[in-house]
Design a protein around this motif. Sequence first.
Motif, PDB file in Angstrom:
ATOM      1  N   SER A  67       8.355  14.484 -25.051  1.00 24.45           N
ATOM      2  CA  SER A  67       8.028  13.872 -23.731  1.00 24.45           C
ATOM      3  C   SER A  67       9.304  13.071 -23.185  1.00 24.45           C
ATOM      4  CB  SER A  67       7.000  12.821 -23.934  1.00 24.45           C
ATOM      5  OG  SER A  67       7.282  12.030 -24.880  1.00 24.45           O
ATOM      6  N   ARG A  68      10.300  12.570 -24.051  1.00 30.58           N
ATOM      7  CA  ARG A  68      11.287  11.869 -23.677  1.00 30.58           C
ATOM      8  C   ARG A  68      12.412  12.663 -22.751  1.00 30.58           C
ATOM      9  NH1 ARG A  68      15.491  10.633 -27.768  1.00 30.58           N
ATOM     10  NH2 ARG A  68      16.108  12.635 -27.005  1.00 30.58           N
ATOM     11  N   LYS A  69      12.514  13.975 -23.190  1.00 31.83           N
ATOM     12  CA  LYS A  69      13.449  14.468 -22.415  1.00 31.83           C
ATOM     13  C   LYS A  69      12.767  14.839 -21.097  1.00 31.83           C
ATOM     14  CE  LYS A  69      16.277  16.435 -25.777  1.00 31.83           C
ATOM     15  NZ  LYS A  69      16.029  17.305 -26.929  1.00 31.83           N
ATOM     16  N   MET A  70      11.403  14.946 -20.984  1.00 26.43           N
ATOM     17  CA  MET A  70      10.869  15.361 -19.680  1.00 26.43           C
ATOM     18  C   MET A  70      11.152  13.978 -18.778  1.00 26.43           C
ATOM     19  SD  MET A  70       7.025  16.266 -18.575  1.00 26.43           S
ATOM     20  CE  MET A  70       6.604  14.697 -18.718  1.00 26.43           C
ATOM     21  N   GLY A  81      13.609  11.895 -18.983  1.00 29.86           N
ATOM     22  CA  GLY A  81      14.955  11.813 -18.422  1.00 29.86           C
ATOM     23  C   GLY A  81      15.179  12.709 -17.337  1.00 29.86           C
ATOM     24  N   ILE A  82      14.491  14.074 -17.397  1.00 27.60           N
ATOM     25  CA  ILE A  82      15.054  14.801 -16.477  1.00 27.60           C
ATOM     26  C   ILE A  82      14.221  14.112 -14.879  1.00 27.60           C
ATOM     27  CG2 ILE A  82      14.295  17.326 -15.188  1.00 27.60           C
ATOM     28  CD1 ILE A  82      14.612  18.184 -18.294  1.00 27.60           C
ATOM     29  N   SER A 131      10.102  22.972 -26.780  1.00 29.17           N
ATOM     30  CA  SER A 131       9.232  23.409 -25.749  1.00 29.17           C
ATOM     31  C   SER A 131       8.466  24.501 -26.227  1.00 29.17           C
ATOM     32  CB  SER A 131       9.755  23.155 -24.442  1.00 29.17           C
ATOM     33  OG  SER A 131      10.451  24.066 -24.235  1.00 29.17           O
ATOM     34  N   TYR A 184      11.676  18.325 -34.485  1.00 28.82           N
ATOM     35  CA  TYR A 184      10.595  17.724 -33.807  1.00 28.82           C
ATOM     36  C   TYR A 184      10.198  16.341 -34.624  1.00 28.82           C
ATOM     37  CZ  TYR A 184       5.696  16.639 -34.245  1.00 28.82           C
ATOM     38  OH  TYR A 184       4.686  15.903 -34.043  1.00 28.82           O
ATOM     39  N   ASN A 241      14.416  25.690 -29.619  1.00 29.32           N
ATOM     40  CA  ASN A 241      13.860  25.190 -28.292  1.00 29.32           C
ATOM     41  C   ASN A 241      12.550  24.552 -28.575  1.00 29.32           C
ATOM     42  OD1 ASN A 241      12.480  25.121 -26.064  1.00 29.32           O
ATOM     43  ND2 ASN A 241      12.076  27.549 -25.703  1.00 29.32           N
ATOM     44  N   GLN A 258      10.567  12.814 -28.529  1.00 34.51           N
ATOM     45  CA  GLN A 258      11.760  13.589 -27.894  1.00 34.51           C
ATOM     46  C   GLN A 258      11.085  14.717 -26.913  1.00 34.51           C
ATOM     47  OE1 GLN A 258      14.702  16.109 -29.843  1.00 34.51           O
ATOM     48  NE2 GLN A 258      13.322  15.797 -31.685  1.00 34.51           N
TER      49      GLN A 258
END
Length: 264
Positions: A233-236, A238-239, A42, A225, A40, A231
């Motif tokens: 910030s990228r995932k955020m 994306g959402i 985060s 990481y 995880n 990634q």
Amino acid sequence: MSNSIRKWIFVLLVPIAVIGVIGSVGSGGHGVALQSANVNLSDKDSLQRGAKYYANYCMGCHSLKFSRYNRMAEDIGLNADNGFTDDQVTAFLKENLIFTRDEDGKQVKTGSLMTNAYSPKAAAEAFGTSVPDLSLVGRSRGADWIYSYLKGFYLDDSRPMGVNNTVFKDVGMPHVLADLQGYQTLAHQEGDDHGAAKLVLSKPGKLSAGEYDRVVRDLTGFLAYVSEPAQLSRKMYGILTLLFLMVLFGFAYALSKEYWKDIH
Ligand code: HEC
């Protein structure tokens, strides 16, 4: 009308399903049964523990030549947002993470790249192979592979380091986490498929199996990481993008209904 709704839902869902299938197939690989790492990214505490374990157990051999200590510290939550002053971050880095020294024997600066001094020649003599930089291993091998690898060492007298590995046959790396995990023995093996091997703990280490899993998960998360710092910030984004598209779809649909309501 209901037909066109169905058509729209179909148009939206098909790409999502296709992406999902590609994602799940792409992450397996190598034909060996891997354990799920369940990292995880985060979880900043986990990343910080992972960084510490990495500095203590891995960096003596493996560099991370694309990462800088201070950027890494910022990313894993050692930053002003979490109440750390610059001085505290520097102190933390110097105490826990930076063991590398420059030619004059001075500890390297916090803005340095996370390289280290294991020369390829010395590595070849010690391990009969080079020691790879692990900057990209999170992407090339994937989290599940790293997790299974760090749990996959077992005693094997025929090997120079006295150990072999279930996912990396005839590996050149010693079992560096043996004091934590202990030593495992290969109990049974089906045919040639190394992945079906069953390992039994024959000499316990300092940690219980559950505690060792956590250490390995922290290390795996840290390497995942490192291989792709953006990634987090990228995932955020994306959402957020998907949410934006959903809202936009709602408006577009309402507008289209309004447009066509009198035309039949
Ligand atoms: C004593 C030196 C040494 C230490 C310490 C060490 N390794 Fe290694 N590691 C190696 C060598 C040598 C290889 C290459 C093995 C081979 O090619 O057979 C390797 C390979 C690997 C690989 C496989 C890379 C690839 O894609 O082929 C991973 C992952 C890895 N190490 C992770 C770690 C982690 C995580 C730690 C710390 C817990 C660690 N290593 C500590 C020497 C070391």
